[in-house]
Design an enzyme around this catalytic site. Sequence first.
Site, PDB file in Angstrom:
ATOM      1  N   TYR A 101      38.682  40.757  31.953  1.00 35.58           N
ATOM      2  CA  TYR A 101      38.207  39.604  32.548  1.00 35.58           C
ATOM      3  C   TYR A 101      38.228  38.356  31.629  1.00 35.58           C
ATOM      4  CZ  TYR A 101      34.462  36.536  34.514  1.00 35.58           C
ATOM      5  OH  TYR A 101      33.718  35.525  35.092  1.00 35.58           O
ATOM      6  N   GLU A 185      38.411  31.176  36.254  1.00 36.72           N
ATOM      7  CA  GLU A 185      38.253  32.955  35.909  1.00 36.72           C
ATOM      8  C   GLU A 185      39.352  33.463  36.415  1.00 36.72           C
ATOM      9  OE1 GLU A 185      34.569  34.891  37.446  1.00 36.72           O
ATOM     10  OE2 GLU A 185      36.248  35.464  38.856  1.00 36.72           O
TER      11      GLU A 185
HETATM   12  N1  LIG Z   1      49.201  42.379  42.856  1.00 32.46           N
HETATM   13  C1  LIG Z   1      48.531  43.138  42.625  1.00 32.46           C
HETATM   14  N2  LIG Z   1      49.020  44.447  42.265  1.00 32.46           N
HETATM   15  C2  LIG Z   1      48.343  45.406  41.960  1.00 32.46           C
HETATM   16  N3  LIG Z   1      47.175  45.347  42.006  1.00 32.46           N
HETATM   17  C3  LIG Z   1      46.335  44.387  42.444  1.00 32.46           C
HETATM   18  C4  LIG Z   1      47.162  43.062  42.860  1.00 32.46           C
HETATM   19  N4  LIG Z   1      46.097  42.330  43.235  1.00 32.46           N
HETATM   20  C5  LIG Z   1      45.059  43.030  43.118  1.00 32.46           C
HETATM   21  N5  LIG Z   1      45.047  44.243  42.623  1.00 32.46           N
HETATM   22  C6  LIG Z   1      44.104  44.994  42.299  1.00 32.46           C
HETATM   23  O1  LIG Z   1      42.914  44.896  43.483  1.00 32.46           O
HETATM   24  C7  LIG Z   1      41.648  44.572  42.831  1.00 32.46           C
HETATM   25  C8  LIG Z   1      40.979  43.806  43.601  1.00 32.46           C
HETATM   26  O2  LIG Z   1      41.607  42.475  43.789  1.00 32.46           O
HETATM   27  P1  LIG Z   1      41.286  41.006  43.463  1.00 32.46           P
HETATM   28  O3  LIG Z   1      40.499  40.924  42.152  1.00 32.46           O
HETATM   29  O4  LIG Z   1      42.104  40.075  43.690  1.00 32.46           O
HETATM   30  O5  LIG Z   1      40.113  40.688  44.651  1.00 32.46           O
HETATM   31  P2  LIG Z   1      38.415  40.727  44.508  1.00 32.46           P
HETATM   32  O6  LIG Z   1      37.875  41.818  44.860  1.00 32.46           O
HETATM   33  O7  LIG Z   1      37.950  39.515  45.332  1.00 32.46           O
HETATM   34  O8  LIG Z   1      38.047  40.266  43.138  1.00 32.46           O
HETATM   35  P3  LIG Z   1      36.579  40.054  42.523  1.00 32.46           P
HETATM   36  O9  LIG Z   1      36.033  41.336  42.360  1.00 32.46           O
HETATM   37  O10 LIG Z   1      36.980  39.591  40.844  1.00 32.46           O
HETATM   38  O11 LIG Z   1      35.975  38.826  43.297  1.00 32.46           O
HETATM   39  C9  LIG Z   1      41.977  43.844  41.376  1.00 32.46           C
HETATM   40  O12 LIG Z   1      41.152  44.234  40.457  1.00 32.46           O
HETATM   41  C10 LIG Z   1      43.285  44.887  41.141  1.00 32.46           C
HETATM   42  O13 LIG Z   1      42.969  46.113  40.706  1.00 32.46           O
END
Ligand SMILES: Nc1ncnc2c1ncn2[C@@H]1O[C@H](COP(=O)(O)OP(=O)(O)OP(=O)(O)O)[C@@H](O)[C@H]1O
Length: 376
Positions: A101, A185
Amino acid sequence: MDLYEHQARQLFAEHGIVVPRAEVTDSPKRAREIARRLGGRVVVKAQVKTGGRGKAGGVKLAADPAAAELTARQILGMDIKGHTVGTVMLAQPVDVAEEFYVSYVLDRAAGRFLAIASAQGGTEIEEVAATRPEAVARVPVDPAEGVTSATAARIAEAAGLPPQTVDVLVRLWEVLTREDALLVEVNPLVRTGDGRIMALDGKVTLDDNARFRHALWGGEDSADADPLEAAAATKGLHYVKLDGEVGVIGNGAGLVMSTLDAVAGCGARPANFLDIGGGASAQVMADGLSVVLSDPAVRSVLVNVFGGITACDAVADGIVRALDAVRPTKPLVVRLDGNNAARGRAVLEARAHPLVEQATTMDGAAGRAARLATTT
Ligand SMILES: Nc1ncnc2c1ncn2[C@@H]1O[C@H](COP(=O)(O)OP(=O)(O)OP(=O)(O)O)[C@@H](O)[C@H]1O
Ligand SMILES: [Mg+2]
Protein backbone atom coordinates in the site's frame (compact mmCIF):
# COMPACT_ATOMS: atom_id res chain seq x y z
CA MET A 1 -12.84 15.88 -7.67
CA ASP A 2 -12.33 12.14 -7.24
CA LEU A 3 -11.24 10.22 -10.30
CA TYR A 4 -12.35 6.77 -11.37
CA GLU A 5 -9.76 4.00 -11.18
CA HIS A 6 -9.37 3.98 -14.96
CA GLN A 7 -8.64 7.72 -14.95
CA ALA A 8 -6.18 7.40 -12.07
CA ARG A 9 -4.29 4.59 -13.81
CA GLN A 10 -4.02 6.74 -16.92
CA LEU A 11 -2.28 9.45 -14.89
CA PHE A 12 -0.01 6.82 -13.34
CA ALA A 13 0.91 5.54 -16.80
CA GLU A 14 1.62 9.06 -18.07
CA HIS A 15 4.11 9.45 -15.25
CA GLY A 16 5.85 6.16 -15.96
CA ILE A 17 4.23 3.92 -13.36
CA VAL A 18 3.58 0.48 -14.83
CA VAL A 19 -0.08 -0.61 -14.93
CA PRO A 20 -1.69 -3.71 -16.48
CA ARG A 21 -3.26 -3.34 -19.93
CA ALA A 22 -6.94 -2.50 -19.55
CA GLU A 23 -10.01 -1.09 -21.30
CA VAL A 24 -13.31 0.36 -20.11
CA THR A 25 -16.84 -0.34 -21.34
CA ASP A 26 -20.50 -0.11 -20.36
CA SER A 27 -21.54 -3.06 -22.51
CA PRO A 28 -21.24 -6.80 -21.72
CA LYS A 29 -20.86 -7.59 -25.44
CA ARG A 30 -17.96 -5.18 -25.74
CA ALA A 31 -16.51 -6.73 -22.57
CA ARG A 32 -16.27 -10.03 -24.42
CA GLU A 33 -14.39 -8.38 -27.32
CA ILE A 34 -12.06 -6.57 -24.95
CA ALA A 35 -11.29 -9.79 -23.09
CA ARG A 36 -10.43 -11.46 -26.40
CA ARG A 37 -8.06 -8.59 -27.22
CA LEU A 38 -6.43 -8.78 -23.80
CA GLY A 39 -5.70 -12.50 -24.12
CA GLY A 40 -8.88 -14.16 -22.80
CA ARG A 41 -8.52 -14.14 -18.99
CA VAL A 42 -9.34 -10.78 -17.45
CA VAL A 43 -10.14 -9.13 -14.15
CA VAL A 44 -13.52 -7.37 -14.42
CA LYS A 45 -13.65 -4.30 -12.17
CA ALA A 46 -16.62 -2.08 -11.27
CA GLN A 47 -15.81 1.60 -11.86
CA VAL A 48 -17.30 3.43 -8.90
CA LYS A 49 -15.82 6.17 -6.77
CA THR A 50 -15.64 4.18 -3.57
CA GLY A 51 -13.27 1.67 -2.04
CA GLY A 52 -13.90 -1.92 -1.02
CA ARG A 53 -15.21 -2.88 -4.45
CA GLY A 54 -13.53 -6.29 -4.26
CA LYS A 55 -15.25 -7.19 -1.00
CA ALA A 56 -18.60 -6.06 -2.42
CA GLY A 57 -18.26 -8.43 -5.41
CA GLY A 58 -17.27 -5.70 -7.84
CA VAL A 59 -13.86 -7.19 -8.77
CA LYS A 60 -13.95 -10.64 -10.35
CA LEU A 61 -11.67 -12.84 -12.38
CA ALA A 62 -13.13 -14.17 -15.65
CA ALA A 63 -11.48 -17.19 -17.25
CA ASP A 64 -12.34 -16.44 -20.89
CA PRO A 65 -14.19 -13.91 -23.10
CA ALA A 66 -17.58 -15.59 -22.58
CA ALA A 67 -17.13 -15.47 -18.81
CA ALA A 68 -16.02 -11.83 -19.09
CA GLU A 69 -19.31 -10.98 -20.81
CA LEU A 70 -21.30 -12.78 -18.14
CA THR A 71 -19.33 -11.19 -15.29
CA ALA A 72 -19.63 -7.73 -16.83
CA ARG A 73 -23.39 -8.27 -17.07
CA GLN A 74 -23.49 -9.15 -13.35
CA ILE A 75 -21.37 -6.22 -12.24
CA LEU A 76 -22.92 -3.50 -14.45
CA GLY A 77 -25.88 -1.99 -12.62
CA MET A 78 -24.72 -3.39 -9.28
CA ASP A 79 -25.01 -1.09 -6.26
CA ILE A 80 -21.79 -0.64 -4.30
CA LYS A 81 -22.17 1.48 -1.16
CA GLY A 82 -24.82 3.61 -2.85
CA HIS A 83 -22.93 3.95 -6.16
CA THR A 84 -24.50 2.35 -9.23
CA VAL A 85 -21.96 0.70 -11.51
CA GLY A 86 -22.19 2.31 -14.96
CA THR A 87 -18.91 1.06 -16.44
CA VAL A 88 -16.48 -1.79 -15.91
CA MET A 89 -12.78 -1.94 -16.56
CA LEU A 90 -11.29 -5.14 -17.88
CA ALA A 91 -7.65 -5.62 -16.95
CA GLN A 92 -5.04 -8.22 -17.73
CA PRO A 93 -4.51 -10.46 -14.71
CA VAL A 94 -1.14 -10.12 -13.07
CA ASP A 95 0.75 -12.83 -11.21
CA VAL A 96 0.83 -11.22 -7.78
CA ALA A 97 3.66 -12.19 -5.42
CA GLU A 98 3.29 -9.37 -2.87
CA GLU A 99 0.80 -6.53 -2.32
CA PHE A 100 1.86 -3.16 -0.91
CA TYR A 101 0.00 0.00 0.00
CA VAL A 102 1.37 3.47 -0.83
CA SER A 103 -0.23 6.89 -0.74
CA TYR A 104 0.47 10.59 -0.39
CA VAL A 105 -2.13 12.74 1.26
CA LEU A 106 -2.27 16.40 2.18
CA ASP A 107 -2.02 16.83 5.95
CA ARG A 108 -3.71 20.21 6.36
CA ALA A 109 -3.23 20.40 10.13
CA ALA A 110 0.52 19.91 9.82
CA GLY A 111 0.85 22.07 6.69
CA ARG A 112 2.63 19.31 4.76
CA PHE A 113 2.08 16.00 3.03
CA LEU A 114 2.13 12.57 4.55
CA ALA A 115 3.43 9.44 2.88
CA ILE A 116 1.59 6.36 4.11
CA ALA A 117 2.99 2.99 3.13
CA SER A 118 2.74 -0.63 4.13
CA ALA A 119 4.13 -3.96 3.02
CA GLN A 120 0.74 -5.46 3.96
CA GLY A 121 -1.34 -3.88 1.17
CA GLY A 122 -4.49 -5.19 -0.47
CA THR A 123 -8.13 -5.24 0.39
CA GLU A 124 -7.46 -5.76 4.15
CA ILE A 125 -5.44 -2.56 4.58
CA GLU A 126 -8.03 -0.90 6.85
CA GLU A 127 -7.98 -3.98 9.09
CA VAL A 128 -4.15 -3.91 9.14
CA ALA A 129 -4.13 -0.20 10.01
CA ALA A 130 -6.60 -0.78 12.85
CA THR A 131 -5.09 -3.89 14.39
CA ARG A 132 -1.38 -3.54 13.58
CA PRO A 133 -0.68 0.18 13.18
CA GLU A 134 3.07 -0.54 13.37
CA ALA A 135 2.75 -2.25 9.97
CA VAL A 136 1.79 1.09 8.39
CA ALA A 137 4.57 3.67 8.08
CA ARG A 138 3.71 7.36 8.13
CA VAL A 139 6.46 9.66 6.88
CA PRO A 140 5.95 13.45 6.72
CA VAL A 141 6.91 15.08 3.42
CA ASP A 142 7.98 18.71 3.32
CA PRO A 143 6.14 20.16 0.29
CA ALA A 144 9.04 22.49 -0.51
CA GLU A 145 11.47 19.56 -0.65
CA GLY A 146 9.16 16.99 -2.21
CA VAL A 147 9.96 13.31 -2.57
CA THR A 148 13.51 12.87 -3.83
CA SER A 149 15.09 9.45 -4.29
CA ALA A 150 16.49 9.82 -0.78
CA THR A 151 13.05 10.56 0.71
CA ALA A 152 11.53 7.70 -1.27
CA ALA A 153 14.20 5.34 0.03
CA ARG A 154 13.36 6.41 3.58
CA ILE A 155 9.64 5.78 2.99
CA ALA A 156 10.31 2.35 1.47
CA GLU A 157 12.60 1.41 4.33
CA ALA A 158 10.16 2.58 7.01
CA ALA A 159 7.41 0.45 5.45
CA GLY A 160 9.58 -2.54 4.60
CA LEU A 161 9.03 -2.18 0.84
CA PRO A 162 11.62 -3.59 -1.58
CA PRO A 163 14.16 -1.15 -3.13
CA GLN A 164 12.49 -1.42 -6.57
CA THR A 165 9.56 0.60 -5.22
CA VAL A 166 11.71 3.73 -4.69
CA ASP A 167 11.35 4.78 -8.32
CA VAL A 168 7.54 4.34 -8.16
CA LEU A 169 7.38 6.43 -4.98
CA VAL A 170 9.18 9.30 -6.75
CA ARG A 171 6.90 9.04 -9.80
CA LEU A 172 3.79 8.91 -7.63
CA TRP A 173 4.92 12.16 -6.00
CA GLU A 174 5.18 13.63 -9.49
CA VAL A 175 1.58 12.57 -10.16
CA LEU A 176 0.52 14.36 -6.97
CA THR A 177 2.34 17.62 -7.66
CA ARG A 178 2.14 17.89 -11.47
CA GLU A 179 -1.54 16.93 -11.60
CA ASP A 180 -2.50 19.11 -8.61
CA ALA A 181 -3.84 16.21 -6.56
CA LEU A 182 -4.67 16.25 -2.85
CA LEU A 183 -4.49 12.47 -2.59
CA VAL A 184 -2.88 9.70 -4.62
CA GLU A 185 -3.17 6.12 -3.46
CA VAL A 186 -2.07 2.82 -4.94
CA ASN A 187 -3.53 -0.26 -3.29
CA PRO A 188 -2.28 -2.70 -4.20
CA LEU A 189 1.10 -1.80 -5.60
CA VAL A 190 2.36 -5.29 -6.38
CA ARG A 191 5.56 -7.18 -6.94
CA THR A 192 4.86 -9.73 -9.64
CA GLY A 193 6.23 -13.26 -9.76
CA ASP A 194 8.84 -12.10 -12.25
CA GLY A 195 9.91 -9.16 -10.06
CA ARG A 196 8.15 -6.22 -11.70
CA ILE A 197 6.46 -3.46 -9.66
CA MET A 198 2.95 -2.58 -10.93
CA ALA A 199 -0.01 -0.47 -9.78
CA LEU A 200 -3.17 -2.65 -9.82
CA ASP A 201 -5.56 -0.10 -8.35
CA GLY A 202 -5.51 3.66 -7.98
CA LYS A 203 -7.33 6.46 -6.28
CA VAL A 204 -6.69 10.14 -7.06
CA THR A 205 -8.43 13.22 -5.70
CA LEU A 206 -7.70 16.35 -7.71
CA ASP A 207 -7.74 19.80 -6.16
CA ASP A 208 -10.79 21.60 -7.60
CA ASN A 209 -9.06 24.94 -7.02
CA ALA A 210 -6.55 23.99 -9.73
CA ARG A 211 -9.24 23.22 -12.30
CA PHE A 212 -8.33 26.26 -14.41
CA ARG A 213 -4.87 24.81 -14.96
CA HIS A 214 -6.24 21.57 -16.41
CA ALA A 215 -8.50 22.20 -19.38
CA LEU A 216 -8.75 18.46 -19.94
CA TRP A 217 -10.40 17.75 -16.59
CA GLY A 218 -13.65 18.75 -18.29
CA GLY A 219 -16.96 19.08 -16.49
CA GLU A 220 -17.94 17.51 -13.22
CA ASP A 221 -18.94 13.87 -13.43
CA SER A 222 -22.66 14.30 -14.02
CA ALA A 223 -23.51 10.72 -13.04
CA ASP A 224 -22.36 11.37 -9.50
CA ALA A 225 -23.26 15.04 -9.01
CA ASP A 226 -26.65 16.13 -7.72
CA PRO A 227 -28.60 17.46 -10.76
CA LEU A 228 -29.42 20.75 -8.99
CA GLU A 229 -25.78 21.19 -7.98
CA ALA A 230 -24.77 20.46 -11.57
CA ALA A 231 -27.24 23.07 -12.87
CA ALA A 232 -25.97 25.61 -10.32
CA ALA A 233 -22.35 24.87 -11.22
CA THR A 234 -22.97 25.62 -14.90
CA LYS A 235 -24.24 29.04 -13.79
CA GLY A 236 -21.22 29.59 -11.57
CA LEU A 237 -23.28 29.56 -8.36
CA HIS A 238 -22.02 28.38 -4.96
CA TYR A 239 -24.87 26.00 -4.24
CA VAL A 240 -25.04 22.92 -2.05
CA LYS A 241 -28.17 20.75 -1.91
CA LEU A 242 -29.40 19.93 1.60
CA ASP A 243 -32.28 17.80 2.90
CA GLY A 244 -34.89 20.31 4.02
CA GLU A 245 -37.76 22.39 2.67
CA VAL A 246 -36.73 26.06 3.12
CA GLY A 247 -34.75 27.37 0.14
CA VAL A 248 -32.05 29.77 1.30
CA ILE A 249 -30.36 32.53 -0.70
CA GLY A 250 -27.94 34.97 0.87
CA ASN A 251 -24.86 37.02 0.13
CA GLY A 252 -21.65 35.93 1.81
CA ALA A 253 -20.88 32.42 2.98
CA GLY A 254 -20.94 33.45 6.65
CA LEU A 255 -24.36 35.06 6.39
CA VAL A 256 -25.75 32.05 4.52
CA MET A 257 -24.37 29.66 7.15
CA SER A 258 -26.01 31.72 9.91
CA THR A 259 -29.24 31.74 7.93
CA LEU A 260 -29.20 27.94 7.76
CA ASP A 261 -28.82 27.90 11.56
CA ALA A 262 -31.64 30.42 11.98
CA VAL A 263 -33.97 28.27 9.85
CA ALA A 264 -33.05 25.17 11.84
CA GLY A 265 -33.58 27.14 15.06
CA CYS A 266 -37.15 27.84 13.93
CA GLY A 267 -37.95 24.16 13.58
CA ALA A 268 -37.60 23.80 9.80
CA ARG A 269 -34.77 22.43 7.68
CA PRO A 270 -32.86 24.35 5.02
CA ALA A 271 -33.16 22.89 1.50
CA ASN A 272 -29.86 24.26 0.29
CA PHE A 273 -26.90 26.55 0.80
CA LEU A 274 -26.66 29.28 -1.84
CA ASP A 275 -24.24 32.18 -1.61
CA ILE A 276 -24.81 34.70 -4.38
CA GLY A 277 -21.69 36.61 -3.38
CA GLY A 278 -20.74 40.17 -2.61
CA GLY A 279 -21.45 41.87 -5.93
CA ALA A 280 -24.62 39.93 -6.74
CA SER A 281 -26.22 41.17 -9.94
CA ALA A 282 -29.85 40.87 -11.00
CA GLN A 283 -28.79 38.04 -13.30
CA VAL A 284 -27.13 36.13 -10.44
CA MET A 285 -30.24 36.58 -8.30
CA ALA A 286 -32.43 35.30 -11.15
CA ASP A 287 -30.15 32.31 -11.70
CA GLY A 288 -30.09 31.57 -7.98
CA LEU A 289 -33.87 31.82 -7.61
CA SER A 290 -34.47 29.58 -10.58
CA VAL A 291 -32.18 26.86 -9.20
CA VAL A 292 -33.70 27.04 -5.70
CA LEU A 293 -37.28 27.05 -7.03
CA SER A 294 -36.64 24.09 -9.30
CA ASP A 295 -35.97 21.93 -6.22
CA PRO A 296 -39.26 20.05 -5.71
CA ALA A 297 -38.55 19.75 -1.97
CA VAL A 298 -38.59 23.55 -1.52
CA ARG A 299 -41.80 24.90 0.05
CA SER A 300 -40.71 28.44 0.83
CA VAL A 301 -37.69 30.59 0.00
CA LEU A 302 -35.80 32.84 2.39
CA VAL A 303 -33.73 35.60 0.78
CA ASN A 304 -31.41 37.12 3.36
CA VAL A 305 -29.22 39.96 2.10
CA PHE A 306 -26.97 42.30 4.00
CA GLY A 307 -26.04 45.16 1.71
CA GLY A 308 -22.36 45.99 1.93
CA ILE A 309 -20.54 46.58 -1.32
CA THR A 310 -23.77 45.62 -3.05
CA ALA A 311 -26.55 48.08 -2.27
CA CYS A 312 -29.91 46.58 -1.25
CA ASP A 313 -31.80 48.47 -3.96
CA ALA A 314 -29.65 46.76 -6.61
CA VAL A 315 -30.46 43.41 -5.00
CA ALA A 316 -34.17 44.32 -4.89
CA ASP A 317 -34.02 45.22 -8.59
CA GLY A 318 -32.51 41.80 -9.15
CA ILE A 319 -35.28 40.10 -7.19
CA VAL A 320 -37.95 41.97 -9.19
CA ARG A 321 -36.34 41.02 -12.48
CA ALA A 322 -35.93 37.45 -11.25
CA LEU A 323 -39.63 37.29 -10.27
CA ASP A 324 -40.58 38.22 -13.82
CA ALA A 325 -38.12 35.80 -15.35
CA VAL A 326 -38.70 32.83 -13.05
CA ARG A 327 -42.39 33.18 -12.10
CA PRO A 328 -42.25 31.55 -8.65
CA THR A 329 -45.01 29.30 -7.41
CA LYS A 330 -43.77 29.20 -3.83
CA PRO A 331 -43.75 32.00 -1.22
CA LEU A 332 -40.65 34.14 -0.73
CA VAL A 333 -39.64 35.93 2.45
CA VAL A 334 -37.11 38.69 1.85
CA ARG A 335 -35.02 40.40 4.47
CA LEU A 336 -32.91 43.33 3.31
CA ASP A 337 -30.59 45.17 5.65
CA GLY A 338 -27.49 47.35 5.41
CA ASN A 339 -26.52 49.63 2.54
CA ASN A 340 -29.63 51.27 0.99
CA ALA A 341 -32.01 48.88 2.76
CA ALA A 342 -34.88 51.38 2.84
CA ARG A 343 -34.68 51.94 -0.91
CA GLY A 344 -34.49 48.22 -1.51
CA ARG A 345 -37.60 47.57 0.56
CA ALA A 346 -39.42 50.31 -1.31
CA VAL A 347 -38.59 48.65 -4.65
CA LEU A 348 -40.15 45.38 -3.47
CA GLU A 349 -43.17 47.15 -2.00
CA ALA A 350 -43.77 48.90 -5.31
CA ARG A 351 -43.67 45.58 -7.16
CA ALA A 352 -46.21 44.15 -4.67
CA HIS A 353 -45.81 40.56 -5.82
CA PRO A 354 -48.48 38.39 -4.13
CA LEU A 355 -46.00 35.65 -3.18
CA VAL A 356 -43.35 37.98 -1.73
CA GLU A 357 -43.35 39.32 1.78
CA GLN A 358 -40.67 41.24 3.66
CA ALA A 359 -39.25 40.88 7.13
CA THR A 360 -37.04 43.31 8.98
CA THR A 361 -34.90 40.92 11.02
CA MET A 362 -33.09 37.72 10.14
CA ASP A 363 -34.77 35.74 12.91
CA GLY A 364 -38.18 37.12 11.95
CA ALA A 365 -37.58 36.18 8.33
CA ALA A 366 -36.38 32.68 9.24
CA GLY A 367 -39.38 32.13 11.50
CA ARG A 368 -41.80 33.24 8.78
CA ALA A 369 -40.16 31.12 6.06
CA ALA A 370 -40.10 28.12 8.40
CA ARG A 371 -43.82 28.56 9.15
CA LEU A 372 -44.68 28.89 5.47
CA ALA A 373 -42.71 25.73 4.69
CA THR A 374 -44.24 23.64 7.44
CA THR A 375 -47.86 24.78 7.22
CA THR A 376 -48.54 25.46 3.54
N1 LIG B 1 -5.12 -6.92 -12.75
C1 LIG B 1 -5.14 -7.68 -11.66
N2 LIG B 1 -4.49 -8.87 -11.63
C2 LIG B 1 -4.52 -9.64 -10.51
N3 LIG B 1 -5.17 -9.33 -9.39
C3 LIG B 1 -5.84 -8.16 -9.35
C4 LIG B 1 -5.86 -7.27 -10.48
N4 LIG B 1 -6.61 -6.21 -10.14
C5 LIG B 1 -7.02 -6.41 -8.87
N5 LIG B 1 -6.57 -7.58 -8.38
C6 LIG B 1 -6.79 -8.15 -7.04
O1 LIG B 1 -8.05 -7.76 -6.56
C7 LIG B 1 -7.92 -7.04 -5.34
C8 LIG B 1 -8.96 -5.96 -5.28
O2 LIG B 1 -8.84 -5.09 -6.38
P1 LIG B 1 -8.78 -3.52 -6.19
O3 LIG B 1 -7.75 -3.18 -5.20
O4 LIG B 1 -8.63 -2.94 -7.53
O5 LIG B 1 -10.25 -3.17 -5.68
P2 LIG B 1 -10.84 -2.63 -4.29
O6 LIG B 1 -11.41 -3.79 -3.54
O7 LIG B 1 -11.78 -1.55 -4.59
O8 LIG B 1 -9.65 -2.03 -3.55
P3 LIG B 1 -9.62 -1.23 -2.17
O9 LIG B 1 -9.86 -2.23 -1.09
O10 LIG B 1 -8.25 -0.68 -2.24
O11 LIG B 1 -10.66 -0.18 -2.19
C9 LIG B 1 -6.50 -6.51 -5.34
O12 LIG B 1 -6.01 -6.33 -4.03
C10 LIG B 1 -5.76 -7.62 -6.07
O13 LIG B 1 -5.41 -8.66 -5.19
MG1 LIG C 1 -7.57 -1.61 -4.03
